[in-house]
Design a protein around this motif. Structure first.
Motif, PDB file in Angstrom:
ATOM      1  N   ARG A 197       0.810  -1.228   0.000  1.00 33.81           N
ATOM      2  CA  ARG A 197       0.000   0.000   0.000  1.00 33.81           C
ATOM      3  C   ARG A 197       0.836   1.268   0.000  1.00 33.81           C
ATOM      4  NH1 ARG A 197      -0.773  -2.367   5.112  1.00 33.81           N
ATOM      5  NH2 ARG A 197       0.132  -1.167   6.859  1.00 33.81           N
ATOM      6  N   ASP A 198       2.162   1.136   0.286  1.00 31.92           N
ATOM      7  CA  ASP A 198       3.002   2.333   0.292  1.00 31.92           C
ATOM      8  C   ASP A 198       3.255   2.876  -1.114  1.00 31.92           C
ATOM      9  OD1 ASP A 198       4.418  -0.133  -0.030  1.00 31.92           O
ATOM     10  OD2 ASP A 198       6.277   1.035   0.026  1.00 31.92           O
ATOM     11  N   VAL A 199       2.978   2.081  -2.150  1.00 31.54           N
ATOM     12  CA  VAL A 199       3.197   2.559  -3.513  1.00 31.54           C
ATOM     13  C   VAL A 199       2.040   3.426  -3.998  1.00 31.54           C
ATOM     14  CG1 VAL A 199       4.583   0.523  -4.041  1.00 31.54           C
ATOM     15  CG2 VAL A 199       2.137   0.544  -4.600  1.00 31.54           C
ATOM     16  N   PHE A 200       0.919   3.472  -3.279  1.00 28.05           N
ATOM     17  CA  PHE A 200      -0.221   4.309  -3.661  1.00 28.05           C
ATOM     18  C   PHE A 200       0.061   5.753  -3.262  1.00 28.05           C
ATOM     19  CE2 PHE A 200      -2.041   0.119  -3.631  1.00 28.05           C
ATOM     20  CZ  PHE A 200      -3.024   0.152  -4.612  1.00 28.05           C
ATOM     21  N   GLY A 201      -0.236   6.668  -4.162  1.00 27.45           N
ATOM     22  CA  GLY A 201      -0.083   8.092  -3.866  1.00 27.45           C
ATOM     23  C   GLY A 201      -1.423   8.712  -3.548  1.00 27.45           C
ATOM     24  N   TRP A 202      -1.598   9.113  -2.298  1.00 19.48           N
ATOM     25  CA  TRP A 202      -2.883   9.681  -1.884  1.00 19.48           C
ATOM     26  C   TRP A 202      -2.880  11.200  -1.909  1.00 19.48           C
ATOM     27  CZ3 TRP A 202      -6.083   5.753  -1.769  1.00 19.48           C
ATOM     28  CH2 TRP A 202      -5.611   4.482  -1.458  1.00 19.48           C
ATOM     29  N   SER A 203      -1.683  11.819  -1.976  1.00 18.08           N
ATOM     30  CA  SER A 203      -1.565  13.274  -2.022  1.00 18.08           C
ATOM     31  C   SER A 203      -0.270  13.629  -2.729  1.00 18.08           C
ATOM     32  CB  SER A 203      -1.601  13.885  -0.618  1.00 18.08           C
ATOM     33  OG  SER A 203      -0.471  13.448   0.134  1.00 18.08           O
ATOM     34  N   HIS A 204      -0.050  14.943  -2.960  1.00 17.35           N
ATOM     35  CA  HIS A 204       1.188  15.394  -3.617  1.00 17.35           C
ATOM     36  C   HIS A 204       2.406  15.102  -2.746  1.00 17.35           C
ATOM     37  CE1 HIS A 204      -0.876  17.394  -6.922  1.00 17.35           C
ATOM     38  NE2 HIS A 204      -1.720  17.919  -6.038  1.00 17.35           N
ATOM     39  N   GLU A 205       2.235  15.144  -1.441  1.00 15.44           N
ATOM     40  CA  GLU A 205       3.365  14.898  -0.550  1.00 15.44           C
ATOM     41  C   GLU A 205       3.846  13.460  -0.629  1.00 15.44           C
ATOM     42  OE1 GLU A 205       0.628  16.448   0.224  1.00 15.44           O
ATOM     43  OE2 GLU A 205       1.323  18.503   0.576  1.00 15.44           O
ATOM     44  N   ASP A 206       2.985  12.552  -1.089  1.00 17.10           N
ATOM     45  CA  ASP A 206       3.374  11.141  -1.208  1.00 17.10           C
ATOM     46  C   ASP A 206       4.182  10.861  -2.463  1.00 17.10           C
ATOM     47  OD1 ASP A 206       1.987  10.698   1.111  1.00 17.10           O
ATOM     48  OD2 ASP A 206       0.132  10.095   0.073  1.00 17.10           O
ATOM     49  N   MET A 207       4.379  11.873  -3.333  1.00 20.56           N
ATOM     50  CA  MET A 207       5.085  11.649  -4.604  1.00 20.56           C
ATOM     51  C   MET A 207       6.228  12.628  -4.798  1.00 20.56           C
ATOM     52  SD  MET A 207       1.788  10.956  -7.110  1.00 20.56           S
ATOM     53  CE  MET A 207       1.018  12.510  -6.657  1.00 20.56           C
ATOM     54  N   PRO A 208       7.222  12.675  -3.866  1.00 20.32           N
ATOM     55  CA  PRO A 208       8.354  13.608  -4.040  1.00 20.32           C
ATOM     56  C   PRO A 208       9.416  13.020  -4.967  1.00 20.32           C
ATOM     57  CG  PRO A 208       8.586  12.407  -1.994  1.00 20.32           C
ATOM     58  CD  PRO A 208       7.298  11.932  -2.608  1.00 20.32           C
ATOM     59  N   ARG A 209      10.192  13.910  -5.566  1.00 22.66           N
ATOM     60  CA  ARG A 209      11.382  13.552  -6.351  1.00 22.66           C
ATOM     61  C   ARG A 209      11.073  12.518  -7.439  1.00 22.66           C
ATOM     62  NH1 ARG A 209      12.757  13.588  -1.154  1.00 22.66           N
ATOM     63  NH2 ARG A 209      12.743  11.303  -1.051  1.00 22.66           N
ATOM     64  N   ILE A 210      10.026  12.811  -8.257  1.00 23.09           N
ATOM     65  CA  ILE A 210       9.713  11.915  -9.372  1.00 23.09           C
ATOM     66  C   ILE A 210      10.627  12.245 -10.542  1.00 23.09           C
ATOM     67  CG2 ILE A 210       7.936  11.198 -11.023  1.00 23.09           C
ATOM     68  CD1 ILE A 210       5.858  11.770  -8.953  1.00 23.09           C
ATOM     69  N   ASP A 211      11.267  11.253 -11.094  1.00 26.44           N
ATOM     70  CA  ASP A 211      12.168  11.448 -12.227  1.00 26.44           C
ATOM     71  C   ASP A 211      11.352  11.921 -13.433  1.00 26.44           C
ATOM     72  OD1 ASP A 211      13.968  11.293 -14.317  1.00 26.44           O
ATOM     73  OD2 ASP A 211      14.989   9.547 -13.475  1.00 26.44           O
ATOM     74  N   PRO A 212      11.759  13.018 -14.105  1.00 29.27           N
ATOM     75  CA  PRO A 212      11.014  13.489 -15.288  1.00 29.27           C
ATOM     76  C   PRO A 212      10.911  12.455 -16.392  1.00 29.27           C
ATOM     77  CG  PRO A 212      12.515  15.185 -14.513  1.00 29.27           C
ATOM     78  CD  PRO A 212      12.837  13.939 -13.736  1.00 29.27           C
ATOM     79  N   SER A 213      11.832  11.508 -16.419  1.00 29.77           N
ATOM     80  CA  SER A 213      11.732  10.460 -17.438  1.00 29.77           C
ATOM     81  C   SER A 213      10.546   9.539 -17.195  1.00 29.77           C
ATOM     82  CB  SER A 213      13.026   9.645 -17.477  1.00 29.77           C
ATOM     83  OG  SER A 213      13.242   8.992 -16.235  1.00 29.77           O
ATOM     84  N   VAL A 214      10.059   9.531 -15.935  1.00 27.91           N
ATOM     85  CA  VAL A 214       8.901   8.703 -15.597  1.00 27.91           C
ATOM     86  C   VAL A 214       7.610   9.466 -15.837  1.00 27.91           C
ATOM     87  CG1 VAL A 214       7.754   7.419 -13.766  1.00 27.91           C
ATOM     88  CG2 VAL A 214      10.240   7.413 -13.922  1.00 27.91           C
ATOM     89  N   MET A 215       7.546  10.702 -15.359  1.00 27.47           N
ATOM     90  CA  MET A 215       6.325  11.498 -15.500  1.00 27.47           C
ATOM     91  C   MET A 215       6.686  12.967 -15.412  1.00 27.47           C
ATOM     92  SD  MET A 215       2.822  11.404 -13.229  1.00 27.47           S
ATOM     93  CE  MET A 215       3.679  12.018 -11.768  1.00 27.47           C
ATOM     94  N   VAL A 216       6.112  13.773 -16.279  1.00 24.02           N
ATOM     95  CA  VAL A 216       6.333  15.209 -16.262  1.00 24.02           C
ATOM     96  C   VAL A 216       5.075  15.891 -16.784  1.00 24.02           C
ATOM     97  CG1 VAL A 216       7.309  15.318 -18.589  1.00 24.02           C
ATOM     98  CG2 VAL A 216       7.930  17.063 -16.929  1.00 24.02           C
ATOM     99  N   HIS A 217       4.823  17.096 -16.296  1.00 23.09           N
ATOM    100  CA  HIS A 217       3.659  17.868 -16.728  1.00 23.09           C
ATOM    101  C   HIS A 217       4.138  19.121 -17.440  1.00 23.09           C
ATOM    102  CE1 HIS A 217      -0.293  19.707 -16.802  1.00 23.09           C
ATOM    103  NE2 HIS A 217       0.220  20.792 -16.230  1.00 23.09           N
ATOM    104  N   ARG A 218       3.616  19.333 -18.645  1.00 25.46           N
ATOM    105  CA  ARG A 218       3.985  20.515 -19.426  1.00 25.46           C
ATOM    106  C   ARG A 218       2.716  21.232 -19.871  1.00 25.46           C
ATOM    107  NH1 ARG A 218       7.784  16.793 -21.730  1.00 25.46           N
ATOM    108  NH2 ARG A 218       9.937  17.349 -21.210  1.00 25.46           N
ATOM    109  N   LEU A 219       2.835  22.564 -19.998  1.00 23.94           N
ATOM    110  CA  LEU A 219       1.737  23.366 -20.533  1.00 23.94           C
ATOM    111  C   LEU A 219       1.870  23.449 -22.052  1.00 23.94           C
ATOM    112  CD1 LEU A 219       1.612  26.321 -17.959  1.00 23.94           C
ATOM    113  CD2 LEU A 219       0.131  24.329 -18.073  1.00 23.94           C
ATOM    114  N   ASN A 220       0.777  23.190 -22.734  1.00 20.67           N
ATOM    115  CA  ASN A 220       0.781  23.171 -24.200  1.00 20.67           C
ATOM    116  C   ASN A 220       0.619  24.601 -24.725  1.00 20.67           C
ATOM    117  OD1 ASN A 220       0.824  22.266 -26.803  1.00 20.67           O
ATOM    118  ND2 ASN A 220      -1.342  21.723 -26.844  1.00 20.67           N
ATOM    119  N   VAL A 221       1.662  25.423 -24.543  1.00 15.99           N
ATOM    120  CA  VAL A 221       1.656  26.805 -25.011  1.00 15.99           C
ATOM    121  C   VAL A 221       2.908  27.035 -25.839  1.00 15.99           C
ATOM    122  CG1 VAL A 221       0.291  27.677 -23.077  1.00 15.99           C
ATOM    123  CG2 VAL A 221       2.784  27.630 -22.907  1.00 15.99           C
ATOM    124  N   SER A 222       2.854  28.055 -26.685  1.00 18.28           N
ATOM    125  CA  SER A 222       3.997  28.381 -27.525  1.00 18.28           C
ATOM    126  C   SER A 222       5.108  28.999 -26.676  1.00 18.28           C
ATOM    127  CB  SER A 222       3.572  29.360 -28.626  1.00 18.28           C
ATOM    128  OG  SER A 222       4.702  29.774 -29.379  1.00 18.28           O
TER     129      SER A 222
END
Length: 380
Positions: free
Chosen positions: A348-373
């Motif tokens: 159950r420790d692999v479940f992320g219930w909040s932002h604090e549960d997911m620190p230091r995520i490698d950008p190669s795994v997941m990243v969020h970008r804004l689709n703007v010029s």
């Protein structure tokens, strides 16, 4: 002028063209100004013809010649006749006028606004054109009363294209993809276009591309042969093509739904294109059956996709935190569900219930970008 004392004749003002550029040897008694002779006055001829059509000035009209003399037809040479078509494309059983950018749309609207605000455009060289009109004789071959559409046949390239809908409400000329395929033109000849079409079921439809084809209408010699740009659309329709305002305006054509007919000026008089009333009703009936069929298919597909595949069972992962739950399927055996529940609770420790549960995520795994010029600066 013998009709100068008639009250129905409206005298215009003086000519607006620069006097230095006009011939002072010629005087128009209608405009009361120099520049051209009264006998050559175009505005006077137009006003007299309009008054005669209204039943006025009858005493000046010769009764011996009520009809204009027939125009001399030029000698028909065999070399001028078009070659026969290869084959026929029969019934198969919604624009680039203003562009797609907002700037082009604003310019398109501003052109007509400027004309309405500044008045009429400067007069250009006018060419005498035959008068287009419809009479009851043009409607004698039809079944009345009717509300049928104008469905015609055209010569497109080397083919006779049947079941073509004449639609004054369409801002584009449409060629449906099945008809395009039968012409064996090749999809690689389509010119890409990003102008969407609105009106096909209320949604936006993007054409496969645009293609320019040679189109001939009318009977020789009262016919027109010009290039016509079609937007090729891959949609279901009982028509092969739609003839819209761009081509009708370029032909200076007049349409009459009552007479199911198109008339257009040519260098040899007025040409005619008759609608096929039988084809119009067949297309209408086929279109109604097609809509019912498509609607039934959509309902059945919707029912299949929304029906749940299996029931889910909610399990608790942490007894100390009641809101941390997940769901598993119920089609598995009780032993398999018990083993799966134990595995999820153990990890159950692999479940992320909040932002604090997911620190230091490698950008190669997941990243969020804004689709703007990247050329636009960020604004808060």
């Amino acid at each position: 002028m013998q009709i100068k004392d008639e009250e129905t004749l409206t005298f215009p003002g003086k000519l607006k063209r620069d006097l230095s550029r006009r011939s002072k040897d010629k005087y128009c008694r209608f405009h009361r100004d120099h520049g051209h002779d009264t006998a050559d006055c175009y505005d006077l001829k137009q006003q007299i013809e309009a008054l005669i059509r209204q039943g006025k000035l009858q005493k000046f009209v010769s009764k011996e010649r009520t009809n204009p003399p027939p125009q001399e037809q030029p000698q028909r040479w065999d070399n001028d006749r078009p070659r026969p078509p290869i084959s026929d494309i029969r019934m198969i059983v919604g624009g680039t006028t203003i562009g797609s950018s907002k700037k082009a749309q604003k310019t398109y609207l501003r052109m007509v606004q400027n004309v309405q605000l500044t008045g009429p455009m400067p007069k250009t060289t006018r060419r005498e054109s035959p008068i287009i009109g419809f009479s009851e004789e043009d409607a004698q071959r039809l079944h009345h009363p009717h509300d049928d559409a104008i469905v015609v046949s055209l010569r497109v390239g080397d083919y006779n294209l049947h079941q073509v809908l004449v639609d004054n409400g369409s801002s584009a000329d449409i060629l449906y993809y099945p008809a395009f395929q039968q012409m064996r033109t090749g999809r690689e000849k389509l010119v890409p276009t990003n102008a969407p079409l609105v009106g096909f079921g209320g949604t936006k439809v993007f054409p496969l591309g645009a293609i320019t084809l040679l189109v001939t209408i009318g009977d020789y010699p009262q016919q027109i042969t010009e290039d016509m740009t079609f937007l090729v659309v891959n949609c279901s329709s009982t028509y092969n093509a739609i003839l819209g305002r761009p081509t009708l305006n370029s032909w200076k054509a007049g349409t009459s739904t009552y007479h199911l007919m198109i008339k257009f000026p040519t260098s040899h008089g007025v040409g005619e294109l008759h609608g096929n009333q039988v084809a119009a009703r067949k297309c209408y009936v086929a279109m109604m059956e097609m809509e019912d069929h498509l609607q039934t298919m959509n309902i059945e597909e919707h029912q299949r996709t929304t029906e749940p595949v299996k029931r889910l069972e909610e399990i608790l992962l942490d007894d100390s935190v009641p809101d941390r739950t997940t769901k598993i399927g119920t089609l598995a055996t009780p032993v398999a569900r018990q083993e799966l529940t134990a595995l999820l609770k153990k990890n159950r420790d692999v479940f992320g219930w909040s932002h604090e549960d997911m620190p230091r995520i490698d950008p190669s795994v997941m990243v969020h970008r804004l689709n703007v010029s990247p050329s636009f600066p960020p604004v808060r």
